[in-house]
Scaffold this active site. Structure first.
Site, PDB file in Angstrom:
ATOM      1  N   GLU A 109      35.609  34.618  31.531  1.00 36.38           N
ATOM      2  CA  GLU A 109      36.858  34.984  30.894  1.00 36.38           C
ATOM      3  C   GLU A 109      38.063  34.351  31.561  1.00 36.38           C
ATOM      4  O   GLU A 109      38.072  34.111  32.761  1.00 36.38           O
ATOM      5  CB  GLU A 109      36.991  36.504  30.919  1.00 36.38           C
ATOM      6  CG  GLU A 109      35.774  37.118  30.301  1.00 36.38           C
ATOM      7  CD  GLU A 109      35.890  38.598  30.099  1.00 36.38           C
ATOM      8  OE1 GLU A 109      34.948  39.163  29.552  1.00 36.38           O
ATOM      9  OE2 GLU A 109      36.915  39.180  30.481  1.00 36.38           O
ATOM     10  N   CYS A 122      44.892  33.108  34.513  1.00 30.69           N
ATOM     11  CA  CYS A 122      43.909  33.584  35.497  1.00 30.69           C
ATOM     12  C   CYS A 122      42.552  32.964  35.138  1.00 30.69           C
ATOM     13  O   CYS A 122      42.012  33.214  34.064  1.00 30.69           O
ATOM     14  CB  CYS A 122      43.866  35.114  35.431  1.00 30.69           C
ATOM     15  SG  CYS A 122      42.674  35.843  36.554  1.00 30.69           S
ATOM     16  N   CYS A 129      29.118  36.854  40.375  1.00 27.13           N
ATOM     17  CA  CYS A 129      29.576  36.635  41.748  1.00 27.13           C
ATOM     18  C   CYS A 129      28.575  37.263  42.709  1.00 27.13           C
ATOM     19  O   CYS A 129      28.070  38.363  42.464  1.00 27.13           O
ATOM     20  CB  CYS A 129      30.953  37.260  41.959  1.00 27.13           C
ATOM     21  SG  CYS A 129      31.603  36.970  43.618  1.00 27.13           S
ATOM     22  N   CYS A 133      31.359  42.952  45.823  1.00 25.83           N
ATOM     23  CA  CYS A 133      32.315  43.986  46.264  1.00 25.83           C
ATOM     24  C   CYS A 133      32.028  45.259  45.474  1.00 25.83           C
ATOM     25  O   CYS A 133      31.751  45.202  44.270  1.00 25.83           O
ATOM     26  CB  CYS A 133      33.746  43.514  46.044  1.00 25.83           C
ATOM     27  SG  CYS A 133      34.119  42.031  46.994  1.00 25.83           S
ATOM     28  N   CYS A 136      34.012  46.089  42.048  1.00 29.13           N
ATOM     29  CA  CYS A 136      34.314  44.982  41.128  1.00 29.13           C
ATOM     30  C   CYS A 136      33.231  44.837  40.065  1.00 29.13           C
ATOM     31  O   CYS A 136      32.046  44.759  40.394  1.00 29.13           O
ATOM     32  CB  CYS A 136      34.438  43.680  41.926  1.00 29.13           C
ATOM     33  SG  CYS A 136      34.607  42.217  40.883  1.00 29.13           S
ATOM     34  N   GLY A 183      34.189  35.381  39.773  1.00 32.48           N
ATOM     35  CA  GLY A 183      33.596  34.503  40.781  1.00 32.48           C
ATOM     36  C   GLY A 183      34.419  34.378  42.039  1.00 32.48           C
ATOM     37  O   GLY A 183      35.591  34.744  42.086  1.00 32.48           O
ATOM     38  N   GLU A 184      33.762  33.873  43.073  1.00 31.51           N
ATOM     39  CA  GLU A 184      34.421  33.622  44.361  1.00 31.51           C
ATOM     40  C   GLU A 184      34.652  32.109  44.463  1.00 31.51           C
ATOM     41  O   GLU A 184      33.711  31.348  44.711  1.00 31.51           O
ATOM     42  CB  GLU A 184      33.534  34.153  45.495  1.00 31.51           C
ATOM     43  CG  GLU A 184      33.937  33.726  46.880  1.00 31.51           C
ATOM     44  CD  GLU A 184      35.424  33.922  47.204  1.00 31.51           C
ATOM     45  OE1 GLU A 184      35.920  35.057  47.137  1.00 31.51           O
ATOM     46  OE2 GLU A 184      36.100  32.904  47.512  1.00 31.51           O
ATOM     47  N   SER A 215      42.411  32.801  45.195  1.00 25.19           N
ATOM     48  CA  SER A 215      42.144  34.116  45.777  1.00 25.19           C
ATOM     49  C   SER A 215      40.725  34.148  46.320  1.00 25.19           C
ATOM     50  O   SER A 215      39.780  33.774  45.634  1.00 25.19           O
ATOM     51  CB  SER A 215      42.317  35.196  44.703  1.00 25.19           C
ATOM     52  OG  SER A 215      41.939  36.456  45.206  1.00 25.19           O
ATOM     53  N   SER A 237      41.681  38.805  49.429  1.00 21.38           N
ATOM     54  CA  SER A 237      41.326  40.148  48.963  1.00 21.38           C
ATOM     55  C   SER A 237      40.967  40.993  50.180  1.00 21.38           C
ATOM     56  O   SER A 237      39.823  41.003  50.630  1.00 21.38           O
ATOM     57  CB  SER A 237      40.145  40.061  47.994  1.00 21.38           C
ATOM     58  OG  SER A 237      40.573  39.437  46.823  1.00 21.38           O
ATOM     59  N   LEU A 238      41.958  41.684  50.689  1.00 19.93           N
ATOM     60  CA  LEU A 238      41.789  42.404  51.950  1.00 19.93           C
ATOM     61  C   LEU A 238      41.147  43.783  51.725  1.00 19.93           C
ATOM     62  O   LEU A 238      40.091  44.079  52.233  1.00 19.93           O
ATOM     63  CB  LEU A 238      43.162  42.540  52.616  1.00 19.93           C
ATOM     64  CG  LEU A 238      43.171  42.933  54.071  1.00 19.93           C
ATOM     65  CD1 LEU A 238      42.423  41.927  54.923  1.00 19.93           C
ATOM     66  CD2 LEU A 238      44.605  43.086  54.565  1.00 19.93           C
ATOM     67  N   HIS A 239      41.846  44.631  51.012  1.00 13.30           N
ATOM     68  CA  HIS A 239      41.329  45.916  50.526  1.00 13.30           C
ATOM     69  C   HIS A 239      41.044  46.991  51.575  1.00 13.30           C
ATOM     70  O   HIS A 239      40.815  48.151  51.220  1.00 13.30           O
ATOM     71  CB  HIS A 239      40.076  45.744  49.658  1.00 13.30           C
ATOM     72  CG  HIS A 239      40.249  44.761  48.543  1.00 13.30           C
ATOM     73  ND1 HIS A 239      41.363  44.736  47.747  1.00 13.30           N
ATOM     74  CD2 HIS A 239      39.455  43.760  48.104  1.00 13.30           C
ATOM     75  CE1 HIS A 239      41.240  43.767  46.859  1.00 13.30           C
ATOM     76  NE2 HIS A 239      40.105  43.151  47.059  1.00 13.30           N
ATOM     77  N   ASN A 316      41.375  49.271  38.622  1.00 14.48           N
ATOM     78  CA  ASN A 316      41.110  49.318  37.181  1.00 14.48           C
ATOM     79  C   ASN A 316      39.687  49.802  36.958  1.00 14.48           C
ATOM     80  O   ASN A 316      38.737  49.106  37.328  1.00 14.48           O
ATOM     81  CB  ASN A 316      41.274  47.923  36.562  1.00 14.48           C
ATOM     82  CG  ASN A 316      42.727  47.537  36.486  1.00 14.48           C
ATOM     83  OD1 ASN A 316      43.566  48.304  36.033  1.00 14.48           O
ATOM     84  ND2 ASN A 316      43.039  46.351  36.966  1.00 14.48           N
ATOM     85  N   CYS A 359      42.698  43.105  36.056  1.00 16.80           N
ATOM     86  CA  CYS A 359      41.884  42.744  37.214  1.00 16.80           C
ATOM     87  C   CYS A 359      40.631  43.584  37.288  1.00 16.80           C
ATOM     88  O   CYS A 359      40.696  44.800  37.187  1.00 16.80           O
ATOM     89  CB  CYS A 359      42.645  43.044  38.498  1.00 16.80           C
ATOM     90  SG  CYS A 359      43.659  41.731  39.024  1.00 16.80           S
TER      91      CYS A 359
HETATM   92  N1  SAH Z   1      36.577  36.539  44.090  1.00 18.55           N
HETATM   93  C1  SAH Z   1      37.932  36.370  44.370  1.00 18.55           C
HETATM   94  C2  SAH Z   1      38.798  36.194  43.152  1.00 18.55           C
HETATM   95  C3  SAH Z   1      38.486  37.027  41.941  1.00 18.55           C
HETATM   96  S1  SAH Z   1      38.786  38.741  41.999  1.00 18.55           S
HETATM   97  C4  SAH Z   1      38.460  37.525  45.215  1.00 18.55           C
HETATM   98  O1  SAH Z   1      37.766  38.513  45.358  1.00 18.55           O
HETATM   99  O2  SAH Z   1      39.558  37.388  45.735  1.00 18.55           O
HETATM  100  C5  SAH Z   1      40.559  38.868  41.804  1.00 18.55           C
HETATM  101  C6  SAH Z   1      41.141  40.137  42.409  1.00 18.55           C
HETATM  102  O3  SAH Z   1      40.832  41.281  41.615  1.00 18.55           O
HETATM  103  C7  SAH Z   1      40.599  40.415  43.795  1.00 18.55           C
HETATM  104  O4  SAH Z   1      41.605  40.782  44.676  1.00 18.55           O
HETATM  105  C8  SAH Z   1      39.671  41.557  43.520  1.00 18.55           C
HETATM  106  O5  SAH Z   1      39.394  42.276  44.665  1.00 18.55           O
HETATM  107  C9  SAH Z   1      40.415  42.344  42.466  1.00 18.55           C
HETATM  108  N2  SAH Z   1      39.577  43.305  41.754  1.00 18.55           N
HETATM  109  C10 SAH Z   1      38.257  43.256  41.526  1.00 18.55           C
HETATM  110  N3  SAH Z   1      37.854  44.354  40.868  1.00 18.55           N
HETATM  111  C11 SAH Z   1      38.943  45.120  40.669  1.00 18.55           C
HETATM  112  C12 SAH Z   1      39.173  46.378  40.002  1.00 18.55           C
HETATM  113  N4  SAH Z   1      38.199  47.017  39.401  1.00 18.55           N
HETATM  114  N5  SAH Z   1      40.425  46.847  39.970  1.00 18.55           N
HETATM  115  C13 SAH Z   1      41.452  46.157  40.537  1.00 18.55           C
HETATM  116  N6  SAH Z   1      41.294  44.971  41.161  1.00 18.55           N
HETATM  117  C14 SAH Z   1      40.054  44.461  41.228  1.00 18.55           C
HETATM  118 FE1  SF4 Z   2      33.299  38.544  43.728  1.00 19.98          FE
HETATM  119 FE2  SF4 Z   2      35.963  38.768  43.986  1.00 19.98          FE
HETATM  120 FE3  SF4 Z   2      34.548  40.583  42.568  1.00 19.98          FE
HETATM  121 FE4  SF4 Z   2      34.325  40.510  45.211  1.00 19.98          FE
HETATM  122  S1  SF4 Z   2      36.183  40.997  44.044  1.00 19.98           S
HETATM  123  S2  SF4 Z   2      32.626  40.674  43.734  1.00 19.98           S
HETATM  124  S3  SF4 Z   2      34.468  38.329  45.608  1.00 19.98           S
HETATM  125  S4  SF4 Z   2      34.820  38.424  42.066  1.00 19.98           S
END
Ligand code: SAH
Ligand code: SF4
Length: 395
Positions: A109, A122, A129, A133, A136, A183-184, A215, A237-239, A316, A359
């Site tokens: 997408e 985006c 991926c 995480c 995600c 994807g990463e 990212s 993506s620190l979190h 989300n 996201c």
């Molecule tokens: N893989 C890369 C880029 C894609 S994800 C990464 O992880 O950085 C893009 C962003 O969306 C990342 O910061 C990811 O952590 C965040 N993301 C993933 N799932 C999410 C969710 N359910 N709600 C909000 N942000 C989310």
């Molecule tokens: Fe992959 Fe980014 Fe989702 Fe983590 S947040 S699973 S690195 S797409």
């Protein structure tokens, strides 16, 4: 797959449709090489790049300043093939989403987010991926395959086509690109780098380094490599502010723990050649998981000495996520604490929620399907019914 295995995951090559070279994915030097190898002049590369990316051509016959004999020769050995659009949705807030076919039955997408004079696209880099995480939806579907450079830049090309021909670079609705789709990107490094080079190139999309953001979940060696190859804006993506919690949320942390990641961020910011050397730290707000005052305190300490901007992303939800979005009051308190302690922080507004374009909602082919995503899938693949949203198909 474990985090340790994530960056050496087996690669399935993208299925090849034809033996022809897809010119869409070639950078300027690669295009020049292609023409030289054909016994043609180098300047043909410039003409053809312009036709492809400025005029969105997909047929050599459109290239009126290329002689007929060369056009015919090109048609025999090459093609301009973008990813196939399966579905297009437009949200109430103007956000647009495209679902592109990935040859093995999956889908990726691309989302366009208009914001005043800025238009951000985006872009996805992999089908699925491997990083997995815990919050995600892309992670939940596992890794399927890497995308080719043609498929990656093809998302920009297809989105440009949807906006129609452009008169000059400055008028283009896509002013910014973020590699924040599925994807990463660091685990599909070379194709992503080629695609970003085409985004940068004036014969491509002429987008400045500052307006292209990659990212990453924190693949440390690739952060260093990127600083040498193309110092675009970096988002991490620190979190989580400590290793224990980050190991749980972003399993790649077990391989590249926070101390290493922060050191890499500092090196990256020092290496940046353009004016803005700030690194964006993305922090998804998960209720009662990472949104407490102690987390905010730890975060301030962790980020000391690195030029960062923190972007808080309200989680989300998606079916069976196992997490909830933080309470509004907790997000505001977290935001205030960081800002009061000298860490520039913003809260991301959720866009395109009604078309699953926010996201982490880029669900593609989540195995764990619910009725809702089944209906959504059906609407994409068979066009039998509409998703339970306001998404309007293009045709
Ligand atoms: N893989 C890369 C880029 C894609 S994800 C990464 O992880 O950085 C893009 C962003 O969306 C990342 O910061 C990811 O952590 C965040 N993301 C993933 N799932 C999410 C969710 N359910 N709600 C909000 N942000 C989310
Ligand atoms: Fe992959 Fe980014 Fe989702 Fe983590 S947040 S699973 S690195 S797409």
């Amino acid at each position: 797959m474990t985090a340790h295995e994530a960056d050496r995951a087996p690669r399935t090559a993208a299925p090849v449709h034809t033996d022809k070279v897809n010119l869409l994915g070639l950078t300027r030097p690669q295009m020049e090489e292609f023409f030289l190898a054909m016994g043609e002049k180098k300047f043909r590369a410039q003409q053809v790049l312009k036709w492809i990316h400025h005029h969105q051509a997909d047929d050599f016959e459109q290239m009126t300043d290329v002689g007929k004999a060369l056009r015919e020769k090109l048609a025999r050995v090459a093609e301009i093939r973008g990813p196939k659009v399966l579905h297009e949705g437009i949200s109430r807030d103007g956000t647009r989403k495209w679902v592109f076919e990935a040859d093995n039955g999956g889908a990726v997408e691309t989302v366009f987010i208009p914001d005043g004079r800025r238009g951000t696209l985006c872009v996805s880099s992999q089908v699925g991926c491997a990083v997995d995480c815990s919050f995600c939806s892309t992670g939940k579907q596992g890794f399927q395959r890497d995308m080719t450079s043609a498929e990656i830049i093809g998302q920009v090309w297809q989105a440009s086509r949807a906006f129609g021909p452009r008169k000059n670079l400055g008028e283009h609705p896509i002013t910014n690109v973020v590699m924040m789709g599925m994807g990463e990107p660091m685990l599909n490094y070379e194709p992503v780098l080629s695609a970003m080079r085409i985004m940068r190139d004036d014969l491509g999309y002429g987008i400045s380094k500052r307006r292209i953001t990659l990212s990453t979940s924190g693949v440390v060696p690739k952060i260093d490599q990127l600083s040498r190859d193309l110092d675009v804006s970096l988002a991490v993506s620190l979190h989580a502010p400590n290793d224990e919690l980050r190991n749980e949320l972003v399993p790649l942390n077990r391989k590249y723990p926070l101390a290493d990641l922060m050191a890499a961020c500092k090196r990256y910011s020092d290496a940046i050649t353009h004016r803005h050397n700030t690194i964006t730290m993305e922090y998804v707000m998960l209720r009662d998981v990472n949104d407490k005052p102690e987390h905010a305190r730890q975060l301030v300490k962790l980020l000391k000495g690195i030029p960062v901007k923190v972007n808080l992303i309200p989680f989300n939800p998606f079916p069976h996520a196992g997490y909830e979005r933080s309470r509004k009051a907790d997000i505001l308190a977290f935001h205030k604490f960081l800002n009061d302690n000298g860490v520039l922080t913003t809260v991301r507004t959720t866009r395109g929620d009604d078309i699953d374009a926010a996201c982490g909602q880029l669900v593609g082919e989540v195995k764990d399907r619910t009725r809702r995503s089944e209906r959504w899938q059906a609407s994409i693949f068979h066009r039998t019914e509409q998703p339970d949203s306001n998404a309007a198909p293009a045709q």
